[in-house]
Write a protein that holds these residues in place. Structure first.
Motif, short mmCIF file in Angstrom:
data_model
loop_
_atom_site.label_atom_id
_atom_site.label_comp_id
_atom_site.label_asym_id
_atom_site.label_seq_id
_atom_site.Cartn_x
_atom_site.Cartn_y
_atom_site.Cartn_z
N GLY A 172 72.05 -15.63 57.18
CA GLY A 172 72.34 -15.40 58.59
C GLY A 172 71.68 -14.16 59.18
N ASN A 173 70.66 -13.61 58.51
CA ASN A 173 69.91 -12.47 59.05
C ASN A 173 68.56 -12.97 59.56
OD1 ASN A 173 71.90 -10.60 58.09
ND2 ASN A 173 71.01 -10.82 56.05
N GLY A 174 68.02 -12.31 60.59
CA GLY A 174 66.73 -12.78 61.05
C GLY A 174 66.17 -12.01 62.23
N GLY A 175 65.07 -12.55 62.75
CA GLY A 175 64.38 -11.92 63.86
C GLY A 175 63.52 -12.93 64.60
N TYR A 213 54.23 -9.87 68.80
CA TYR A 213 55.48 -9.12 68.92
C TYR A 213 55.57 -8.13 67.77
CZ TYR A 213 60.51 -8.31 68.22
OH TYR A 213 61.73 -7.74 68.01
N GLY A 214 55.60 -6.85 68.10
CA GLY A 214 55.59 -5.82 67.06
C GLY A 214 56.95 -5.24 66.78
N GLY A 215 57.96 -6.08 66.78
CA GLY A 215 59.32 -5.58 66.62
C GLY A 215 59.77 -5.54 65.18
N ASP A 216 59.96 -4.32 64.66
CA ASP A 216 60.48 -4.15 63.31
C ASP A 216 61.98 -3.87 63.39
OD1 ASP A 216 60.72 -3.86 60.60
OD2 ASP A 216 59.98 -1.79 60.57
N VAL A 217 62.70 -4.82 63.98
CA VAL A 217 64.14 -4.65 64.18
C VAL A 217 64.80 -6.01 64.11
CG1 VAL A 217 63.91 -4.81 66.71
CG2 VAL A 217 65.90 -3.68 65.73
N ARG A 218 65.99 -6.06 63.54
CA ARG A 218 66.71 -7.32 63.44
C ARG A 218 67.18 -7.75 64.81
NH1 ARG A 218 71.46 -7.60 59.11
NH2 ARG A 218 69.65 -7.12 57.82
N GLU A 263 72.12 -14.64 68.11
CA GLU A 263 70.72 -14.46 68.47
C GLU A 263 70.67 -13.70 69.79
OE1 GLU A 263 66.64 -16.96 69.56
OE2 GLU A 263 68.45 -18.05 68.96
N LEU A 264 70.15 -12.48 69.73
CA LEU A 264 70.06 -11.69 70.96
C LEU A 264 69.23 -12.44 72.00
CD1 LEU A 264 69.53 -8.06 69.60
CD2 LEU A 264 71.66 -9.18 70.29
N GLN A 265 69.59 -12.28 73.24
CA GLN A 265 68.95 -13.02 74.32
C GLN A 265 67.65 -12.35 74.75
OE1 GLN A 265 72.21 -13.10 77.15
NE2 GLN A 265 72.91 -15.08 76.41
N LEU A 266 66.64 -13.17 74.99
CA LEU A 266 65.35 -12.66 75.45
C LEU A 266 65.41 -12.40 76.95
CD1 LEU A 266 62.31 -12.10 74.86
CD2 LEU A 266 61.88 -14.48 75.51
#
Length: 277
Positions: A154-157, A172-177, A192-195
């Motif tokens: 259940g972890n992801g990006g 996308y250069g996001g190094d964050v969950r 899932e965080l909203q875009l």
């Protein structure tokens, strides 16, 4: 006599070369991403799929889809998408296919493959995303491909793709969950965080952000020890998703870099959202 023999052999040679061109699976020298191809007869019926089982078997063989099949998987596997798409960076149309085999081990999760193919059936990219979406980031332009990557825990990006010379490029250069449903010491709400798409720095180009809430279902001591229960006024309190310790609004902003064409983090979000007591 020689002319007659040559004229009779020429059509056979042309036919044989054409057949080899459609079926030989080779690496494209100009673009190593175009690895293999699906025989064009399977794409010719677009948007219909006459025999889904045969279509799936052909996908597995052509693109080395490693599926540890069981009878349960064969009963539930399905082509979830078969469509033509345009993606930011190119005006060409591509075939987009999603194959879902529904069940499997945690190591194989999310039990899906997404395939992007050229009009000739060459493979551009093979993905394994839990969810995909075509999102319009820049007005009056083709959409980008947004994928949500999730582990069996259940972890992801996320990844955000554009096309660059028949290759999918993650910009996308996001190094964050940005996806968290793993109930260890915290989760996201929603998972899932909203875009969010907005010109945050007013430079005339849209930027992106992932927004939601960080839900703490445990507390942490200054020395890094997590605990999920405490006593207040003689009452024992146990923290959980339904009874969280705290909810913290989060907004991970990524600004569009005109020089590179990539989205870069506005700040160090690991520092910004420290949750030490």
């Amino acid at each position: 006599m020689k002319k007659t023999l040559l004229s009779s052999l020429l059509p056979l040679l042309i036919l044989n070369c054409t057949h080899k061109k459609e079926n030989v699976q080779q690496v494209n020298k100009e673009n190593p991403n175009l690895l293999m191809s699906i025989p064009l007869k399977y794409l010719a019926d677009y948007p219909a799929i006459k025999d889904s089982s045969l279509f799936i078997r052909n996908l597995q063989q052509a693109f080395n889809l490693h599926v540890h099949e069981s009878p349960a998987q064969q009963e539930s596997e399905k082509i979830m998408a078969f469509k033509k798409v345009k993606i930011y960076g190119s005006d060409e149309e591509y075939y987009f296919i999603e194959y879902d085999w529904k069940t499997g081990s945690n190591a194989e999760y999310p039990w899906k493959n997404q395939l992007l193919l050229t009009q000739e059936g060459k493979l551009v990219k093979k993905l394994s995303a839990a969810r995909y979406q075509f999102v319009s980031i820049f007005p009056k332009q083709n959409p980008h491909l947004l994928t949500t990557l999730v582990t069996g825990h259940g972890n992801g990006g996320h990844e955000i793709y554009r096309l660059t010379a028949d290759s999918l490029e993650d910009i996308y250069g996001g190094d964050v969950r940005t996806y968290d449903a793993h109930e260890d010491n915290k989760v996201y709400e929603p998972h899932e965080l909203q875009l969010k798409i907005k010109d945050y720095n007013n430079d005339g180009f849209n930027d992106i952000a992932f927004v939601g809430k960080l839900v703490l279902i445990q507390r942490r001591t200054p020395d890094g020890f997590w605990y999920n229960n405490t006593t207040i006024d003689g009452r024992e309190i146990k923290y959980s998703v339904d009874n969280p310790y705290k909810k913290i609004p989060v907004e991970y902003i990524f600004l569009y870099d005109q020089k590179t064409g990539h989205f870069k983090p506005k700040g160090d979000y690991r520092e910004k959202y420290k949750i030490d007591e």
